[in-house]
Design a protein around this motif. Structure first.
Motif, PDB file in Angstrom:
ATOM      1  N   VAL A  19      58.820  58.645 -30.407  1.00  0.00           N
ATOM      2  CA  VAL A  19      59.303  59.954 -30.840  1.00  0.00           C
ATOM      3  C   VAL A  19      60.682  60.202 -30.258  1.00  0.00           C
ATOM      4  O   VAL A  19      61.594  60.662 -30.944  1.00  0.00           O
ATOM      5  N   HIS A  20      60.861  59.856 -28.988  1.00  0.00           N
ATOM      6  CA  HIS A  20      62.178  60.000 -28.364  1.00  0.00           C
ATOM      7  C   HIS A  20      63.209  59.114 -29.061  1.00  0.00           C
ATOM      8  O   HIS A  20      64.311  59.561 -29.378  1.00  0.00           O
ATOM      9  N   PHE A  21      62.870  57.853 -29.319  1.00  0.00           N
ATOM     10  CA  PHE A  21      63.804  56.932 -29.969  1.00  0.00           C
ATOM     11  C   PHE A  21      64.226  57.445 -31.344  1.00  0.00           C
ATOM     12  O   PHE A  21      65.416  57.552 -31.636  1.00  0.00           O
ATOM     13  N   TYR A  22      63.262  57.763 -32.185  1.00  0.00           N
ATOM     14  CA  TYR A  22      63.597  58.205 -33.539  1.00  0.00           C
ATOM     15  C   TYR A  22      64.324  59.551 -33.524  1.00  0.00           C
ATOM     16  O   TYR A  22      65.170  59.805 -34.374  1.00  0.00           O
ATOM     17  N   GLY A  23      64.030  60.396 -32.562  1.00  0.00           N
ATOM     18  CA  GLY A  23      64.714  61.680 -32.456  1.00  0.00           C
ATOM     19  C   GLY A  23      66.080  61.576 -31.810  1.00  0.00           C
ATOM     20  O   GLY A  23      67.101  61.919 -32.414  1.00  0.00           O
ATOM     21  N   THR A  30      60.957  66.050 -35.305  1.00  0.00           N
ATOM     22  CA  THR A  30      59.504  65.981 -35.287  1.00  0.00           C
ATOM     23  C   THR A  30      58.933  67.164 -36.058  1.00  0.00           C
ATOM     24  O   THR A  30      59.163  68.314 -35.693  1.00  0.00           O
ATOM     25  N   GLY A  31      58.207  66.874 -37.120  1.00  0.00           N
ATOM     26  CA  GLY A  31      57.583  67.913 -37.917  1.00  0.00           C
ATOM     27  C   GLY A  31      56.182  68.231 -37.450  1.00  0.00           C
ATOM     28  O   GLY A  31      55.703  69.351 -37.599  1.00  0.00           O
ATOM     29  N   PHE A  32      55.503  67.232 -36.881  1.00  0.00           N
ATOM     30  CA  PHE A  32      54.139  67.410 -36.388  1.00  0.00           C
ATOM     31  C   PHE A  32      53.906  66.372 -35.315  1.00  0.00           C
ATOM     32  O   PHE A  32      54.318  65.221 -35.455  1.00  0.00           O
ATOM     33  N   LEU A  33      53.242  66.780 -34.243  1.00  0.00           N
ATOM     34  CA  LEU A  33      52.943  65.871 -33.142  1.00  0.00           C
ATOM     35  C   LEU A  33      51.527  66.126 -32.659  1.00  0.00           C
ATOM     36  O   LEU A  33      51.151  67.274 -32.395  1.00  0.00           O
ATOM     37  N   ALA A  34      50.728  65.072 -32.569  1.00  0.00           N
ATOM     38  CA  ALA A  34      49.364  65.143 -32.038  1.00  0.00           C
ATOM     39  C   ALA A  34      49.217  64.078 -30.964  1.00  0.00           C
ATOM     40  O   ALA A  34      50.193  63.415 -30.607  1.00  0.00           O
ATOM     41  N   ASP A  35      48.001  63.876 -30.482  1.00  0.00           N
ATOM     42  CA  ASP A  35      47.778  62.912 -29.402  1.00  0.00           C
ATOM     43  C   ASP A  35      48.243  61.502 -29.742  1.00  0.00           C
ATOM     44  O   ASP A  35      48.803  60.815 -28.908  1.00  0.00           O
ATOM     45  N   ASN A  36      47.971  61.049 -30.965  1.00  0.00           N
ATOM     46  CA  ASN A  36      48.305  59.668 -31.319  1.00  0.00           C
ATOM     47  C   ASN A  36      49.069  59.569 -32.645  1.00  0.00           C
ATOM     48  O   ASN A  36      49.084  58.510 -33.267  1.00  0.00           O
ATOM     49  N   ARG A  84      74.898  56.378 -29.534  1.00  0.00           N
ATOM     50  CA  ARG A  84      73.512  56.227 -29.073  1.00  0.00           C
ATOM     51  C   ARG A  84      73.027  54.798 -29.268  1.00  0.00           C
ATOM     52  O   ARG A  84      72.288  54.264 -28.440  1.00  0.00           O
ATOM     53  N   LEU A  85      73.441  54.168 -30.358  1.00  0.00           N
ATOM     54  CA  LEU A  85      73.047  52.776 -30.602  1.00  0.00           C
ATOM     55  C   LEU A  85      73.624  51.857 -29.531  1.00  0.00           C
ATOM     56  O   LEU A  85      72.991  50.878 -29.139  1.00  0.00           O
ATOM     57  N   ASP A  86      74.826  52.174 -29.053  1.00  0.00           N
ATOM     58  CA  ASP A  86      75.460  51.354 -28.014  1.00  0.00           C
ATOM     59  C   ASP A  86      74.656  51.352 -26.719  1.00  0.00           C
ATOM     60  O   ASP A  86      74.807  50.444 -25.899  1.00  0.00           O
ATOM     61  N   GLY A  87      73.802  52.348 -26.524  1.00  0.00           N
ATOM     62  CA  GLY A  87      72.976  52.413 -25.327  1.00  0.00           C
ATOM     63  C   GLY A  87      71.703  51.586 -25.405  1.00  0.00           C
ATOM     64  O   GLY A  87      70.992  51.463 -24.411  1.00  0.00           O
ATOM     65  N   ASP A 110      63.265  49.267 -33.397  1.00  0.00           N
ATOM     66  CA  ASP A 110      62.764  50.378 -32.590  1.00  0.00           C
ATOM     67  C   ASP A 110      62.122  49.859 -31.300  1.00  0.00           C
ATOM     68  O   ASP A 110      62.241  48.676 -30.956  1.00  0.00           O
ATOM     69  N   GLU A 111      61.437  50.730 -30.582  1.00  0.00           N
ATOM     70  CA  GLU A 111      60.879  50.393 -29.272  1.00  0.00           C
ATOM     71  C   GLU A 111      59.804  49.302 -29.331  1.00  0.00           C
ATOM     72  O   GLU A 111      59.542  48.656 -28.329  1.00  0.00           O
ATOM     73  N   ASP A 112      59.153  49.118 -30.485  1.00  0.00           N
ATOM     74  CA  ASP A 112      58.118  48.096 -30.636  1.00  0.00           C
ATOM     75  C   ASP A 112      58.533  46.994 -31.606  1.00  0.00           C
ATOM     76  O   ASP A 112      57.688  46.312 -32.178  1.00  0.00           O
ATOM     77  N   CYS A 113      59.832  46.836 -31.830  1.00  0.00           N
ATOM     78  CA  CYS A 113      60.390  45.764 -32.661  1.00  0.00           C
ATOM     79  C   CYS A 113      60.211  45.965 -34.159  1.00  0.00           C
ATOM     80  O   CYS A 113      60.418  45.025 -34.927  1.00  0.00           O
TER      81      CYS A 113
END
Length: 126
Positions: A19-23, A30-36, A84-87, A110-113
């Motif tokens: 969520v942090h990466f995409y945001g 983020t339109g909706f966020l739940a546990d998973n 941000r991409l440079d980071g 992304d964070e999981d390839c």
């Protein structure tokens, strides 16, 4: 009757990190966020993040996923994201280039390839 949108389900091992990466990196809200689960949107594009067990190796090439986001103003989008991409760690971003099939693209892992393709049709000047 018509189809209006497609939103891929993207598996991830750490929902908060994704969520942090995409945001923070790609500018999705983020339109909706739940546990998973999280639903995220930017302009007319959306995706659904689904957290899987951390023991699942999403970097395994046999599990590799990707999706394509069509863009208007690809180079401007890349320029806006570039600080941000440079980071990101080396090897996670492929700068804009033109494909032989008539698309200008850049790619971000992304964070999981999961590979996120951004692309825009190349205008024929001929």
């Amino acid at each position: 009757m018509r189809l209006t949108q497609i939103t891929p389900f993207v598996p991830c091992t750490d929902l908060a990190a994704q969520v942090h990466f995409y945001g923070a990196v790609l500018g999705f809200e983020t339109g909706f966020l739940a546990d998973n689960y999280a639903f995220m949107r930017r302009d007319g594009a959306a995706l659904r993040l689904v957290e899987v067990d951390r023991t699942v190796d999403l970097s395994d090439p046999a599990r590799e996923g990707s999706f394509y986001i069509d863009v208007v103003g690809l180079d401007a989008l890349y320029a806006s994201l570039k600080p941000r991409l440079d980071g990101l760690p080396q090897g996670r971003v492929r700068a804009p280039f033109t494909q032989p099939y008539g698309q200008r693209e850049f790619h971000v892992a992304d964070e999981d390839c999961t590979l996120v393709f951004f692309g825009e049709a190349v205008k024929d000047n001929g």
